[in-house]
Design a protein around this motif. Sequence first.
Motif, short mmCIF file in Angstrom:
data_model
loop_
_atom_site.label_atom_id
_atom_site.label_comp_id
_atom_site.label_asym_id
_atom_site.label_seq_id
_atom_site.Cartn_x
_atom_site.Cartn_y
_atom_site.Cartn_z
N GLN A 68 5.66 4.85 3.10
CA GLN A 68 6.41 5.70 2.43
C GLN A 68 6.50 7.04 3.08
O GLN A 68 5.71 7.51 3.80
N ASP A 113 1.22 -8.23 2.94
CA ASP A 113 1.20 -7.94 1.49
C ASP A 113 0.56 -6.64 1.01
O ASP A 113 0.80 -5.62 0.47
N ARG A 130 1.13 -3.45 2.86
CA ARG A 130 2.43 -2.82 2.35
C ARG A 130 2.03 -2.39 0.82
O ARG A 130 2.60 -1.12 0.55
N ASN A 131 1.34 -2.96 0.15
CA ASN A 131 1.09 -2.42 -1.09
C ASN A 131 0.29 -1.08 -1.32
O ASN A 131 0.66 -0.29 -2.09
N ARG A 188 2.77 1.73 0.77
CA ARG A 188 3.94 1.89 0.01
C ARG A 188 3.84 2.27 -1.57
O ARG A 188 4.73 1.98 -2.20
N GLY A 189 2.49 2.09 -1.93
CA GLY A 189 2.25 2.19 -3.41
C GLY A 189 2.34 3.58 -4.07
O GLY A 189 2.22 4.70 -3.25
N THR A 190 2.64 3.64 -5.19
CA THR A 190 2.69 4.87 -6.05
C THR A 190 1.22 5.40 -6.05
O THR A 190 1.17 6.60 -6.28
N GLN A 191 0.21 4.67 -5.95
CA GLN A 191 -1.10 5.21 -6.21
C GLN A 191 -1.41 6.27 -4.99
O GLN A 191 -2.06 7.05 -5.14
#
Lengths: 170, 234
Positions: B57, B193, B196-197, B200-203
């Motif tokens: 991100q 996956d 990507r988690n 691109r995670g909000t955490q």
Amino acid sequence: MRILMLALLAGILAMGAAGKPKDETPHYKTAEAKHFATAEGVELTPAFVDYFYAELRSELTKSKLVNEVIGEGEAVEAADAPQSLVISGTITEYKKGNVVKSTLIGFGAGMRSLKMDADVVRRGDNQNLCVLHVHVKIDPRWNEKVMAKGAAHEMVREMKKALAESAKGS
Amino acid sequence: MQTKTTMPLRGSSRSITTTLAVAGLTWLACPWANADEPKPKPENTISIQLGEPVLPQKFEHPPKFWIASVTDRSGNPQPMLVMKERGGVFLDKQPTEIVKEAIEQSFKAANLLAPDAESADLVLRVYLFHFGLAAGSGLDFFGKVEFSIMVKNAKTGESQEVKAVGTSIAKGAVRKKNMQKNVEEDIEEALHDATRNFVRGTQLKEAVAALSKGTEAVPAATPSAAEAPRPLSK
């Protein structure tokens, strides 16, 4: 004469295909499935919840309802948010079932059963698009994860139906 | 005068002999029944790769990351053995190496990977909890990659935890060749996956935002908390 009849038949078939109602299900950009919570008294392992989460994501991908199925907690671009879904829910009831009852009585008695509720929310404005209730039953001798597979399949089918209906209504 | 007579087998002896004969035949018929633990061979070894790197991100102030270590916390005594049944399926590398490469590759693609630890803004310590197949329904393969990352600000010493999980479901198979192929694809998908988690995670976004705030608050002249002697905590 035969050629004329064939041409007529082909014409009727073509008209029928054109007249068939189109799939009204709206298409979304992303969908985020969350791990389902378990209600008090539901004796299911976290492994079951994990497996159901994976199956739900797999079923969502297969359904072609969305372009991309994202993982839990992934960021979505602001522009895509109105066209994105978030699916969360709770496993409300789980009955282990009874092999003796199932064998002796039959007719659905002693079956292993699972009930779950889910909310489908639009990411952009948090508007609830539909509420789903799923109830699946399997033979008590089967692995409980087979039930997760069935529940995920049923949930996506219900969701597709509900979203198509709400799109038709609006 | 003694006469020799053939002694007929009694009932119990006869049943034991029959059982032993059947057991022996079964043992000979099933090559996997007498096989030892599966051993890695070129034909039962798979290579897991991320494939296309996952673009992370966008951050407000893009930091430079450095992966200091990847620790296996799965408690699995044979981390390279993915599947024990049917002669086994093995990985060609340690799961820790695979995960490290996958994350590095993704950060590198977005120019967020520091060339060395000294020039990094945020240092990552990865703890791998699961890599490979997990218990599924038996009708398909359930791939799962799960890790937790401690993101540490190299200057202030502050850190925050970020969790990531990746799952994948692949079709079951009867033929060994297909089974191996499906397992490979399944784990690759789960790794993709999970990566990507994480990226691109909000955490991670929140962790980067919180830890960069710490850097902005510390004046340049003062020594950083990482250099200052820290009290021993018991």
